[in-house]
Each structure stands twice: as C-alpha cells, then as structure tokens.
Design an enzyme around this catalytic site. Structure first.
Site, PDB file in Angstrom:
ATOM      1  N   GLY A 193      58.630  46.794 -52.014  1.00 41.29           N
ATOM      2  CA  GLY A 193      58.537  45.469 -51.402  1.00 41.29           C
ATOM      3  C   GLY A 193      57.169  44.880 -51.673  1.00 41.29           C
ATOM      4  O   GLY A 193      56.491  45.252 -52.651  1.00 41.29           O
ATOM      5  N   VAL A 194      56.754  43.974 -50.787  1.00 40.32           N
ATOM      6  CA  VAL A 194      55.507  43.248 -51.036  1.00 40.32           C
ATOM      7  C   VAL A 194      54.291  44.176 -51.015  1.00 40.32           C
ATOM      8  O   VAL A 194      53.455  44.147 -51.910  1.00 40.32           O
ATOM      9  CB  VAL A 194      55.330  42.114 -49.993  1.00 40.32           C
ATOM     10  CG1 VAL A 194      54.364  41.082 -50.510  1.00 40.32           C
ATOM     11  CG2 VAL A 194      56.644  41.463 -49.662  1.00 40.32           C
ATOM     12  N   SER A 280      55.741  52.132 -47.656  1.00 41.13           N
ATOM     13  CA  SER A 280      55.756  50.687 -47.342  1.00 41.13           C
ATOM     14  C   SER A 280      57.213  50.243 -47.310  1.00 41.13           C
ATOM     15  O   SER A 280      57.714  49.686 -48.277  1.00 41.13           O
ATOM     16  CB  SER A 280      54.946  49.918 -48.383  1.00 41.13           C
ATOM     17  OG  SER A 280      55.298  50.331 -49.694  1.00 41.13           O
ATOM     18  N   HIS A 455      45.535  17.057 -66.935  1.00 40.52           N
ATOM     19  CA  HIS A 455      45.620  17.845 -68.166  1.00 40.52           C
ATOM     20  C   HIS A 455      44.240  18.333 -68.573  1.00 40.52           C
ATOM     21  O   HIS A 455      43.292  17.552 -68.528  1.00 40.52           O
ATOM     22  CB  HIS A 455      46.195  16.990 -69.301  1.00 40.52           C
ATOM     23  CG  HIS A 455      46.230  17.723 -70.611  1.00 40.52           C
ATOM     24  ND1 HIS A 455      47.176  18.684 -70.871  1.00 40.52           N
ATOM     25  CD2 HIS A 455      45.409  17.674 -71.706  1.00 40.52           C
ATOM     26  CE1 HIS A 455      46.954  19.186 -72.082  1.00 40.52           C
ATOM     27  NE2 HIS A 455      45.888  18.594 -72.615  1.00 40.52           N
TER      28      HIS A 455
END
Ligand code: FAD
Ligand code: NAI
Length: 476
Positions: A193-194, A280, A455
């Site tokens: 996961g994260v 985790s 830009h």
C-alpha cells in the site's frame, strides 16, 4: 476545580490542531490536549502526520532521492560525483530536525491563536454536567477540564499482523521504518500500500534489497488500473520486488533477522529471511484511554468513533474527525473536517467534499489522483471519454530528465464534466491541485484545454491530456 473552556479538542494531529485554531479564530475559548512525547518527554504536537507519518517520510523520501540522483542521474547532466557515500546518521538527524520545526510551529500557532495547550492523555470521566463534559488530563499536565463542545481527533495506529507484534527493531511499523540505524541488506515489506511503497522506495534507494509481499492479487486496487499497471512496471524496473497474491503463514523472529513463511500467488510455499521487516497492512482507529465507555460514546463495528456526515457523534456537542472516523486516512481530509466542524459549532455551514479529496503516493514517479477511476466508471455504467498525455512529449519533463508517466483525464461523454484525473510522473503531487480546483468548480475538460498554461511547464501535460479527451493534442 476544573478549568472550563467553550471547546476542548482531544489530539493535536492535523485534524485536531487545525480544528483548535479555526475554533479560536471563530471566537471560542479553546483547549487542545495531546499526549505525544518527544525524545526528552516534552510535547510534540502534530500527531502521526508530523512525528511518524507525512513529514518524516517525505523528508527521507527527499534525502534518499537526492542520494539516488547523485549516484545515477547526475552523470547524464554532466555532473560527475566522486567518492559518493551515505551518511545515514545525518539523514535521520535532518529528518528529526524537520519534525521538530513542525512541532515548534504548531506550539507557536497555538500561542498566536490563544489556544491553551495541555500535554497529557485526555479521558472522559463521566456524563455531561451543567459545565459540560468533564475530562481528566494525565501527567505531565495533571489537570481537570470541561467543555460543552468536544472534538475528538485521536487518530490511528499501525495494524499489526497477528503473531508478529511490532518491536520496532526487527518487525517495524511506520515508526521503526523511519528510524532504521543501518541500511538493511534485505528488507521485507508486508503490504504494497502507500506506506509499503513509500518506505520500500526510501530503503531501496539507500541500497537495501527490498521484497514486497502483498495479499491481494491486484496492485494498488484503488488507483486507476492503467496508472497502477504503469507504476508496477516502473517500480519493478527500479528494483523493488513486488509479489502479489501472497498469503503470509508465519513470521518468526531470530536474533538478527526475521523469517517469513508464505504461499505465493500460485499457492507454492516460500520462505524468506530478512534483516528487517516492515509491516504496513493498514491502520486502526485510536480510542485508547479516551474513556469512551465512561461517557457512552458510540463506536462502530470496526472501532471507529461513529459519526454522521457532519462528524456528529451520538453525544450532543461531541464531534469526531480525521483518522478516528470513517473515510480516507489522510492528513488533509482530517484538516478539512476540523475546519468544517469548528464552523458548524459556530452556526456556519462547514463543508467537506469527499469527491474532491486528492490522493498522492510520494514514490518516484509520484502518483496522484482525484475523482473516479476508469474501472469505477465502467462498473457504474457511466458513459465517459478518456484522454492521456505522456510526459515523454513534454518539454519541461525532458529538460528535467524525468519523462516517466502520463496525465490521464476522464470526462463525462455527454457533458464533458471532469470525472477524474490521474497522474503518474514528476511533481504529480503539485499538478493534481489544478484538477482538484477544476472538479470543485465542476469544470469541463474543454475548460482546462482552453486555459493558458506556462511554457515550459509540467502543467502543459495536464492541458494536453484535457485536449486528448477530444483527440486534439498539439504536441503528441
Ligand atoms: P493523528 O495525526 O494520528 O493525531 C492524533 C493525535 O492525538 C496524536 O498525537 C495522539 O498521540 C493524540 N491522542 C490520541 N488519543 C489521545 C488522548 N486521549 N488524549 C490526548 N491526545 C491523544 N497523510 C497524508 O495526507 N499525506 C501523507 O503524505 C501521509 N503520509 C503518511 C506516512 C505515514 C508513514 C503514515 C503512518 C501516515 C501518513 N499519512 C499521510 C496519514 C496521516 O498521517 C493521517 O491521516 C493523519 O495524521 C491523521 O490525522 P489525525 O489528526 O486524525 O490523527
Ligand atoms: P494501505 O491500506 O495503503 O495498504 C495496506 C496494504 O496491505 C493493502 O494493499 C492490503 O491489501 C495489504 N494487506 C493487508 N493485509 C495484508 C496481509 N495480511 N498480508 C499481505 N498484505 C496485506 O495501508 P498502509 O500502507 O499501512 O497505510 C495506512 C494509511 O496511511 C494509508 O491507507 C493512507 O491512508 C495513509 N498514508 C498516506 C500516505 C500518503 O498520503 N502519501 C502515505 C502513507 C500512509
């Protein structure tokens, strides 16, 4: 004699401290209580986010990325680095310094906004009286206080794997994962996961051989499938070994290592030995020591404080926000709820829009998104159009030397309203803000396509992805 306030906020994480400040701005007398201790036993407000979460993880992600760039990317820019070496002690010390700056910043903000801070664990002692809800605060504050309005913001804790308690030496939660004194040769991570991906990336960049064992057969199931597929490819190329569909059977601690027995996706038995193991696999709400039973505060079946859409609990005047209630466990979600609750207490119309909460995974490349994924739109039978633009075709990305990834727009096929934006690539965490603003204002893809973007900038990829909805990209 108990000290009386209009509002008491329990917990000074991002949910609690922001709620306290907003309530004070609105004219309430406010106390905020938090029990987090720094190394010297002093207060360390900021909760999980500041002490063992968002802030220290991002500090280490930044440092480890510099190290990786110095070792691998600088050469291409014509910068030769001789004698590159890692000073992990300094890297960890810097991280601690960043955490302390944030702790001190919150104490300063409390003073500035006249929020009274108490250091200790706050517990309900019984039902509300004429003075409000009575609370005790443990040492070092040792106080009794009361208020008619209470905001519970007590956060969350790492979930342990059954039979593999955290010791923060060999089996690590996020706390230990942010403080490994020596780069482990072999690092195991359970849960892709994260946290697994962010912390796995940190230690891989610093030289560890990282093996990630994930229970589900899909990688990053909440992320748009096209983006998740791209991410899996890139992380694997970087050297993370990502293993999906693993069933963890047993974790055994040795003197200096951890053995994990698991079945792989094919059901074959495997044994892996790691120097350290990060677990985790999600987080659980924290109501430890709060005295929920003493006051009759209702929890839901998963242990979260039960709240309605407006963060009201079953007790009049008692609210709850952040990780301890339903919804995504994100610092900015906790903050939004904190502000909204303070405003509702003042009779205003505080609002949290769950449809426009951005998500970011701070890997390299970063992954960020807001709104619906393509697989969700398909499942819901929504008619949509998709447009993508690769950073490979963006001038600024080429100049940076980071052309990985893309921006992807999803818009309603009939109205052109933006339904989701998904980014994998450089600075995705910053680029996603434009999409959040656009969705808050119910913009169409055409709106973004018609706006002038500087830009050369990465944000031009956002404009081009919006143009791609109508198949009229200009640079690809
Ligand atoms: P917390 O931050 O957990 O704070 C709660 C506080 O209340 C703590 O200080 C606790 O000690 C205190 N407390 C608890 N009970 C009491 C009591 N009875 N009396 C007094 N004090 C009490 N989110 C993001 O949005 N972005 C990120 O990049 C990100 N990175 C993360 C990285 C890691 C490694 C981890 C673990 C989490 C990360 N998160 C991130 C999630 C984020 O940290 C949480 O969503 C956020 O901290 C929740 O805020 P909170 O205020 O609800 O609770
Ligand atoms: P997570 O929910 O992101 O991921 C847990 C992973 O572990 C999932 O893929 C799940 O399928 C897997 N898993 C669960 N049980 C397992 C098992 N027994 N064996 C193998 N795999 C298993 O949870 P994580 O990474 O612990 O993070 C907790 C929360 O903290 C996140 O959901 C997020 O809300 C927050 N966070 C946010 C960050 C950010 O915003 N950048 C960074 C880090 C954490």
């Amino acid at each position: 004699m108990s000290k009386q306030f209009d509002v008491v906020v329990i917990g000074a994480g991002p949910g609690g401290y922001i709620a306290a400040i907003r309530a004070a701005q609105l004219g309430f007398s406010v106390a905020c209580v938090d029990d987090w201790k720094n190394e010297k036993g002093g207060p360390a407000p900021g909760g999980t986010c500041t002490n063992v979460g968002c802030i220290p993880s991002k500090a280490l992600l930044q440092s480890s990325e510099h190290f990786e760039h110095a070792g691998h990317a600088f050469k291409e820019h014509g910068i030769d680095v001789a004698g590159l070496s890692l000073n992990l002690e300094q890297m960890i010390k810097r991280k601690a310094g960043v955490v302390k700056q944030n702790n001190d910043g919150i104490l300063y903000l409390f003073k500035k906004n006249k929020v009274t801070f108490f250091h200790g664990l706050a517990s309900f002692t019984g039902a509300a009286t004429a003075e409000g809800y009575p609370l005790t605060i443990s040492a070092p504050a040792n106080e009794s206080i009361s208020a008619k309005q209470i905001i519970i913001a007590t956060g969350s804790n790492a979930r342990a794997l059954p039979g593999a308690d955290f010791d923060e030496k060999l089996i690590l939660s996020n706390t230990g994962a942010l403080d490994i004194p020596e780069v482990p040769k072999k690092l195991g991570v359970i849960g892709a996961g994260v946290i697994g991906l962010e912390m796995g990336s940190v230690w891989r960049r610093l030289g560890a051989e990282v093996t990630v064992l994930e229970g589900l057969p899909t990688f990053l199931g909440a992320v748009d499938e096209q983006i998740a597929k791209e991410a899996n490819k890139m992380f694997t190329k970087q050297g993370l070994s990502i293993n999906l569909g693993c069933k963890i059977n047993k974790v055994t601690k040795g003197d200096n290592n951890v053995t994990v027995e698991y079945d792989n996706a094919k059901g074959e038995a495997n044994t892996a030995v790691f120097d350290k193991l990060i677990v985790s696999i999600g987080r659980t709400p924290n109501t430890n020591g709060l005295g929920a039973d003493k006051v009759g505060l209702a929890l839901d079946e998963r242990g979260f404080v039960a709240v309605d859409h407006d963060c009201k609990t079953n007790l009049p005047g008692v609210w709850a926000i952040g990780d301890v209630v339903r919804g995504p466990m994100l610092a900015h979600k906790a903050e939004e709820e904190g502000v909204a609750v303070a405003e509702r207490m003042a009779g205003q119309h505080g609002h949290t829009n769950f449809n426009t909460i951005p998500w970011v995974i701070y890997t390299s490349p970063e992954i960020a998104w807001v709104g619906k994924t393509e697989q969700t739109l398909k499942a819901e039978g929504v008619a949509y159009k998709a447009g993508t633009f690769p950073f490979l075709a963006n001038g600024r990305a080429r100049a940076l030397g980071d052309t990985s990834g893309m921006v992807k727009f999803l818009a309603d096929a009939n109205t052109d309203e933006i339904l989701g934006v998904h980014i994998i690539g450089p600075m995705a965490s910053e680029l996603i803000s434009e999409a959040v603003v656009a969705m808050e204002f119910k913009a169409s893809a055409e709106d973004i396509a018609r706006i002038c973007h500087a830009h050369p900038s990465l944000s031009e990829a956002t404009k081009e992805a919006a143009l791609a909805i109508d198949k009229r990209t200009l640079n690809f």
